[in-house]
Design an enzyme around this catalytic site. Structure first.
Site, PDB file in Angstrom:
ATOM      1  N   TYR A 128      15.528 -13.276 -31.552  1.00  0.00           N
ATOM      2  CA  TYR A 128      15.110 -13.007 -32.938  1.00  0.00           C
ATOM      3  C   TYR A 128      16.293 -12.616 -33.837  1.00  0.00           C
ATOM      4  O   TYR A 128      16.162 -12.560 -35.056  1.00  0.00           O
ATOM      5  CB  TYR A 128      14.018 -11.929 -32.999  1.00  0.00           C
ATOM      6  CG  TYR A 128      14.396 -10.571 -32.435  1.00  0.00           C
ATOM      7  CD1 TYR A 128      15.277  -9.727 -33.104  1.00  0.00           C
ATOM      8  CD2 TYR A 128      13.861 -10.136 -31.236  1.00  0.00           C
ATOM      9  CE1 TYR A 128      15.623  -8.490 -32.593  1.00  0.00           C
ATOM     10  CE2 TYR A 128      14.191  -8.902 -30.708  1.00  0.00           C
ATOM     11  CZ  TYR A 128      15.074  -8.080 -31.390  1.00  0.00           C
ATOM     12  OH  TYR A 128      15.415  -6.876 -30.876  1.00  0.00           O
ATOM     13  N   GLU A 129      17.435 -12.339 -33.250  1.00  0.00           N
ATOM     14  CA  GLU A 129      18.605 -12.022 -34.074  1.00  0.00           C
ATOM     15  C   GLU A 129      19.183 -13.270 -34.731  1.00  0.00           C
ATOM     16  O   GLU A 129      20.033 -13.180 -35.619  1.00  0.00           O
ATOM     17  CB  GLU A 129      19.675 -11.335 -33.223  1.00  0.00           C
ATOM     18  CG  GLU A 129      19.231  -9.944 -32.767  1.00  0.00           C
ATOM     19  CD  GLU A 129      20.214  -9.317 -31.806  1.00  0.00           C
ATOM     20  OE1 GLU A 129      21.279  -8.899 -32.275  1.00  0.00           O
ATOM     21  OE2 GLU A 129      19.922  -9.267 -30.606  1.00  0.00           O
ATOM     22  N   HIS A 185      21.466  -0.648 -30.086  1.00  0.00           N
ATOM     23  CA  HIS A 185      21.857  -1.491 -28.947  1.00  0.00           C
ATOM     24  C   HIS A 185      23.378  -1.569 -28.888  1.00  0.00           C
ATOM     25  O   HIS A 185      23.986  -2.308 -29.658  1.00  0.00           O
ATOM     26  CB  HIS A 185      21.284  -2.905 -29.101  1.00  0.00           C
ATOM     27  CG  HIS A 185      19.840  -2.999 -28.755  1.00  0.00           C
ATOM     28  ND1 HIS A 185      19.366  -3.690 -27.667  1.00  0.00           N
ATOM     29  CD2 HIS A 185      18.751  -2.481 -29.338  1.00  0.00           C
ATOM     30  CE1 HIS A 185      18.049  -3.598 -27.612  1.00  0.00           C
ATOM     31  NE2 HIS A 185      17.650  -2.869 -28.628  1.00  0.00           N
ATOM     32  N   ALA A 217      11.662  -2.998 -22.322  1.00  0.00           N
ATOM     33  CA  ALA A 217      10.459  -2.302 -22.765  1.00  0.00           C
ATOM     34  C   ALA A 217       9.494  -3.385 -23.217  1.00  0.00           C
ATOM     35  O   ALA A 217       9.920  -4.389 -23.798  1.00  0.00           O
ATOM     36  CB  ALA A 217      10.779  -1.362 -23.907  1.00  0.00           C
ATOM     37  N   SER A 226      15.422  -1.159 -23.591  1.00  0.00           N
ATOM     38  CA  SER A 226      15.259   0.063 -24.388  1.00  0.00           C
ATOM     39  C   SER A 226      14.951   1.231 -23.471  1.00  0.00           C
ATOM     40  O   SER A 226      14.174   1.112 -22.535  1.00  0.00           O
ATOM     41  CB  SER A 226      14.093  -0.077 -25.363  1.00  0.00           C
ATOM     42  OG  SER A 226      14.244  -1.202 -26.145  1.00  0.00           O
ATOM     43  N   HIS A 268      19.257 -10.797 -28.482  1.00  0.00           N
ATOM     44  CA  HIS A 268      17.865 -11.254 -28.600  1.00  0.00           C
ATOM     45  C   HIS A 268      17.786 -12.539 -29.425  1.00  0.00           C
ATOM     46  O   HIS A 268      18.545 -12.721 -30.381  1.00  0.00           O
ATOM     47  CB  HIS A 268      17.002 -10.186 -29.276  1.00  0.00           C
ATOM     48  CG  HIS A 268      16.867  -8.923 -28.482  1.00  0.00           C
ATOM     49  ND1 HIS A 268      17.778  -7.891 -28.575  1.00  0.00           N
ATOM     50  CD2 HIS A 268      15.943  -8.533 -27.568  1.00  0.00           C
ATOM     51  CE1 HIS A 268      17.414  -6.916 -27.760  1.00  0.00           C
ATOM     52  NE2 HIS A 268      16.309  -7.275 -27.130  1.00  0.00           N
ATOM     53  N   ASN A 283       4.064   0.849 -24.714  1.00  0.00           N
ATOM     54  CA  ASN A 283       2.871   0.960 -25.578  1.00  0.00           C
ATOM     55  C   ASN A 283       1.859  -0.085 -25.137  1.00  0.00           C
ATOM     56  O   ASN A 283       2.218  -1.043 -24.457  1.00  0.00           O
ATOM     57  CB  ASN A 283       3.268   0.681 -27.041  1.00  0.00           C
ATOM     58  CG  ASN A 283       3.948  -0.675 -27.196  1.00  0.00           C
ATOM     59  OD1 ASN A 283       5.152  -0.804 -26.930  1.00  0.00           O
ATOM     60  ND2 ASN A 283       3.197  -1.669 -27.574  1.00  0.00           N
ATOM     61  N   MET A 319      10.109  -9.413 -26.040  1.00  0.00           N
ATOM     62  CA  MET A 319      10.941 -10.333 -26.831  1.00  0.00           C
ATOM     63  C   MET A 319      12.246 -10.688 -26.121  1.00  0.00           C
ATOM     64  O   MET A 319      13.236 -11.034 -26.770  1.00  0.00           O
ATOM     65  CB  MET A 319      11.263  -9.691 -28.195  1.00  0.00           C
ATOM     66  CG  MET A 319      10.043  -9.188 -28.948  1.00  0.00           C
ATOM     67  SD  MET A 319      10.490  -8.300 -30.438  1.00  0.00           S
ATOM     68  CE  MET A 319       8.918  -7.533 -30.875  1.00  0.00           C
ATOM     69  N   SER A 320      12.253 -10.599 -24.820  1.00  0.00           N
ATOM     70  CA  SER A 320      13.499 -10.878 -24.078  1.00  0.00           C
ATOM     71  C   SER A 320      13.152 -11.392 -22.672  1.00  0.00           C
ATOM     72  O   SER A 320      12.035 -11.829 -22.413  1.00  0.00           O
ATOM     73  CB  SER A 320      14.340  -9.589 -23.970  1.00  0.00           C
ATOM     74  OG  SER A 320      13.669  -8.630 -23.174  1.00  0.00           O
ATOM     75  N   HIS A 372       8.801   0.855 -34.129  1.00  0.00           N
ATOM     76  CA  HIS A 372       9.903   0.781 -33.167  1.00  0.00           C
ATOM     77  C   HIS A 372      10.277   2.173 -32.659  1.00  0.00           C
ATOM     78  O   HIS A 372      10.576   2.353 -31.474  1.00  0.00           O
ATOM     79  CB  HIS A 372      11.111   0.100 -33.824  1.00  0.00           C
ATOM     80  CG  HIS A 372      12.298  -0.062 -32.929  1.00  0.00           C
ATOM     81  ND1 HIS A 372      12.259  -0.795 -31.764  1.00  0.00           N
ATOM     82  CD2 HIS A 372      13.552   0.428 -33.005  1.00  0.00           C
ATOM     83  CE1 HIS A 372      13.440  -0.748 -31.174  1.00  0.00           C
ATOM     84  NE2 HIS A 372      14.244   0.000 -31.905  1.00  0.00           N
TER      85      HIS A 372
HETATM   86  N1  HPA Z   1       5.437  -6.271 -28.146  1.00  0.00           N
HETATM   87  C1  HPA Z   1       6.622  -6.906 -27.996  1.00  0.00           C
HETATM   88  N2  HPA Z   1       7.714  -6.295 -27.589  1.00  0.00           N
HETATM   89  C2  HPA Z   1       7.636  -5.005 -27.300  1.00  0.00           C
HETATM   90  C3  HPA Z   1       6.451  -4.276 -27.431  1.00  0.00           C
HETATM   91  C4  HPA Z   1       5.282  -4.950 -27.876  1.00  0.00           C
HETATM   92  O1  HPA Z   1       4.187  -4.373 -28.022  1.00  0.00           O
HETATM   93  N3  HPA Z   1       6.718  -3.014 -27.047  1.00  0.00           N
HETATM   94  C5  HPA Z   1       8.028  -2.979 -26.701  1.00  0.00           C
HETATM   95  N4  HPA Z   1       8.593  -4.176 -26.845  1.00  0.00           N
END
Ligand code: HPA
Length: 277
Positions: free
Chosen positions: A86-87, A62, A114, A31, A84, A236, A212-213, A248
């Protein structure tokens, strides 16, 4: 023959029919880096849906395609949009693009993402060089009949994120005067952000960032003995570490804001890595 290997070969044949390009470095854009290709000399692009049997990402924003081109003088293949877990794809499909990029000829895998900061010393907008990962919360992409053509059944994992590449990236960040944290990336499945208790768990386990990747991609690339490096954009602090709930859009905004610096770091790192290959 192994079903996964047949699928991989089919995709590879489909790519070879369309593209004649041998990359040295494979780069996966996380991201914020989605438009990185605008900064490089593009030779060709190939939408994922043009590749027979290839998993296609469903996440809004994406874009899904391979971009072939040059970072400086270095031939690269870039994944603009990753798949991903989760998809809903099997993990073997999630790592299929990584395997393809190795078959194309890439020796180095440069991972970006990210991620949420788990380490209280981190701030939103920091970059973290990945020193190691915890991938046990998602299935291993190596489960199932081993593809002996790619690698060994029980690969060593002592130096997944290559020491030499890490040293080069650290030097590069220093030259560019970009602050670079270093730490352990924990991959969870998502798509929900982690609960505060899960974030504490990640910290107790030794994690510094959560996402998540990435880790599953590193496991597959390590199996094929690629040299791997990775940088997280800490978009974050993870859930429960501040009073702000996560969404998001805001995560994306921070990633976008620091993207110019991130691009500079990635470009110069690739150039410096290629000098030492
Ligand atoms: N958690 C999981 N995946 C993320 C986060 C998070 O806080 N920020 C960006 N991708």
């Amino acid at each position: 023959m192994n079903e996964q290997f047949i699928k991989l070969q089919k995709c590879f044949e489909s790519i070879k029919e369309k593209i004649d390009f041998k990359p040295k470095v494979a780069l996966i854009l996380g991201s914020g880096l989605g438009d990185y290709a605008e900064t490089i000399k593009v030779e060709a692009t190939l939408d994922y849906h043009e590749i027979e049997g290839f998993p296609v990402s469903t996440v809004p924003g994406h874009k899904g395609r391979f971009i072939f081109g040059y970072v400086g003088e270095v031939p690269v293949v870039i994944m603009q949009g990753r798949v991903h877990y989760y998809e809903g794809y099997p993990i073997s499909d999630v790592v299929l693009p990584v395997r393809l990029m190795k078959l194309m000829g890439a020796e180095v895998l440069f991972l970006t993402n990210a991620a949420g900061g788990v380490n209280y010393d981190f701030h939103a907008g920091d970059f973290m060089l990945i020193s190691d990962h915890i991938s046990n919360f998602v299935p291993s992409p190596l489960i199932g009949e081993n593809m002996d053509e790619l690698g060994t059944r029980f690969p060593d994992m002592s130096d997944v994120y290559d020491k030499e590449l890490r040293a080069i990236i650290k030097e590069t960040a220093k030259e560019l005067d970009i602050k670079l944290q270093e730490g352990v990336y924990v991959q969870l499945t998502g798509p929900a952000y982690e609960s505060p208790a899960e974030v504490r768990m990640c910290r107790i386990l030794g994690g510094d960032a959560v996402g998540m990747s990435t880790a599953c991609e590193a496991v597959a690339a390590n199996h094929m003995r690629m040299k791997i490096c990775g940088i997280s954009c800490i978009s974050n602090l993870a859930c429960g570490m501040t009073d702000n709930p996560l969404n998001h859009k805001e995560v994306q905004e921070v990633a976008d804001k620091v993207a110019p610096l991130f691009k500079k770091l990635v470009t110069e790192s690739i150039i410096n890595i290629s000098k030492r290959l």
